[in-house]
Motif scaffolding. Structure first.
Motif, PDB file in Angstrom:
ATOM      1  N   LYS A 286      -2.352   5.923   3.651  1.00  0.00           N
ATOM      2  CA  LYS A 286      -2.322   4.548   3.933  1.00  0.00           C
ATOM      3  C   LYS A 286      -2.532   3.767   5.163  1.00  0.00           C
ATOM      4  O   LYS A 286      -3.128   2.627   5.191  1.00  0.00           O
ATOM      5  CB  LYS A 286      -0.597   4.434   3.466  1.00  0.00           C
ATOM      6  N   THR A 287      -2.139   4.313   6.181  1.00  0.00           N
ATOM      7  CA  THR A 287      -2.378   3.734   7.560  1.00  0.00           C
ATOM      8  C   THR A 287      -3.941   3.673   7.723  1.00  0.00           C
ATOM      9  O   THR A 287      -4.306   2.571   8.390  1.00  0.00           O
ATOM     10  CB  THR A 287      -1.642   4.669   8.652  1.00  0.00           C
TER      11      THR A 287
ATOM     12  N   GLY B 187       2.251  -1.527   4.500  1.00  0.00           N
ATOM     13  CA  GLY B 187       2.148   0.067   4.201  1.00  0.00           C
ATOM     14  C   GLY B 187       3.455   0.619   4.150  1.00  0.00           C
ATOM     15  O   GLY B 187       4.247   0.512   5.063  1.00  0.00           O
TER      16      GLY B 187
ATOM     17  N   HIS C   4       1.208  -1.027  13.484  1.00  0.00           N
ATOM     18  CA  HIS C   4       1.485   0.404  12.867  1.00  0.00           C
ATOM     19  C   HIS C   4       2.627   0.740  13.537  1.00  0.00           C
ATOM     20  O   HIS C   4       3.099   0.384  14.812  1.00  0.00           O
ATOM     21  CB  HIS C   4       0.259   1.360  13.322  1.00  0.00           C
TER      22      HIS C   4
ATOM     23  N   ILE D  70      -5.413   0.513   5.840  1.00  0.00           N
ATOM     24  CA  ILE D  70      -4.752  -0.794   6.274  1.00  0.00           C
ATOM     25  C   ILE D  70      -5.785  -0.803   7.574  1.00  0.00           C
ATOM     26  O   ILE D  70      -6.181  -2.163   7.670  1.00  0.00           O
ATOM     27  CB  ILE D  70      -3.279  -0.972   6.569  1.00  0.00           C
TER      28      ILE D  70
ATOM     29  N   ILE E 251       0.899  -1.357  -0.086  1.00  0.00           N
ATOM     30  CA  ILE E 251      -0.049   0.063  -0.110  1.00  0.00           C
ATOM     31  C   ILE E 251       0.892   1.032  -0.049  1.00  0.00           C
ATOM     32  O   ILE E 251       1.495   1.595   0.958  1.00  0.00           O
ATOM     33  CB  ILE E 251      -0.839  -0.031   1.408  1.00  0.00           C
TER      34      ILE E 251
ATOM     35  N   ASP F 298       3.357  -0.212   7.890  1.00  0.00           N
ATOM     36  CA  ASP F 298       1.984  -0.911   8.585  1.00  0.00           C
ATOM     37  C   ASP F 298       1.893  -2.138   7.916  1.00  0.00           C
ATOM     38  O   ASP F 298       2.371  -2.463   6.756  1.00  0.00           O
ATOM     39  CB  ASP F 298       0.671   0.174   8.006  1.00  0.00           C
TER      40      ASP F 298
END
Length: 210
Positions: free
Chosen positions: A41-42, A100, A55, A45, A33, A84
């Protein structure tokens, strides 16, 4: 995870809820990602993962703010400093491992390590900062990865026709382009399915024999 596609042996894993892989054969796919700093992005996900996502976010400091361009994301207070990670299982025993990647230039060596063994990438874009996506797409292409682009529809972002966005991003006609709200699980799943379909179609073309 060095291989993009692999299948665990029968009997491996556990079957307690969705926390572990089932004991049946599954096709495992590593996907990235990707996208520029602050593109969501975070968030994507977090919306997708069926397990508690990993994370590596840290609070941004004044020093970081002077390095990272906050134009368009002034409200952002944290940033990913490593990766991530999440997992999503699709029908047909297709288990997707989602990595990520940091969006800042200084993390490019880390990005290259994370990309090893990946089958494709979902590149997130923001209409407030479309130009920021070009470098990310260049890196993905240099890595030889198939990719799809998902435009994250931030509430305050300008809206454009999909074909105009495709033209502005200079995408190949075969490259999927979708609109999605990264906070919405259903929309995020649709974006990921567009990527998986694109990647697997080309994988079968390049490797027609089972």
């Amino acid at each position: 995870m060095d291989s993009a596609l692999s299948s665990p042996s029968p009997g491996t894993g556990a079957s307690t809820g969705n926390m572990y892989l089932s004991g049946e054969n599954q096709t495992l796919v590593k996907l990235l990602i990707a996208g520029p700093f602050g593109v969501g992005k975070t968030t994507l996900i977090r919306a997708l993962s069926e397990t508690p996502p990993l994370h590596t976010e840290e609070v941004m400091t004044q020093t970081g703010a002077s390095v990272d361009d906050l134009a368009g994301v002034r409200e952002k207070t944290t940033t990913t400093v490593a990766i991530d990670f999440g997992r999503l299982t699709l029908p047909g025993d297709l288990a997707l491992y989602l990595f990520g990647t940091p969006g800042q230039k200084r993390f490019r060596p880390l990005w290259q390590d994370i990309a090893r063994g990946a089958l494709g990438a979902l590149v997130l874009a923001d209409t407030r900062r479309l130009a920021d996506s070009f470098e990310v797409m260049d890196i993905v292409e240099e890595a030889g990865l198939r990719y799809a682009v998902a435009v994250n529809t931030f509430p305050d972002a300008p809206e454009y026709d999909v074909e105009k966005l495709r033209e502005a991003l200079d995408l190949h006609p075969e490259t999927p382009l979708v609109l999605c709200d990264a906070r919405d699980r259903e929309q995020s799943v649709d974006a990921l399915i567009a990527l998986v379909g694109h990647v697997l179609a080309h994988t079968h073309e390049e490797n027609p024999n089972p």
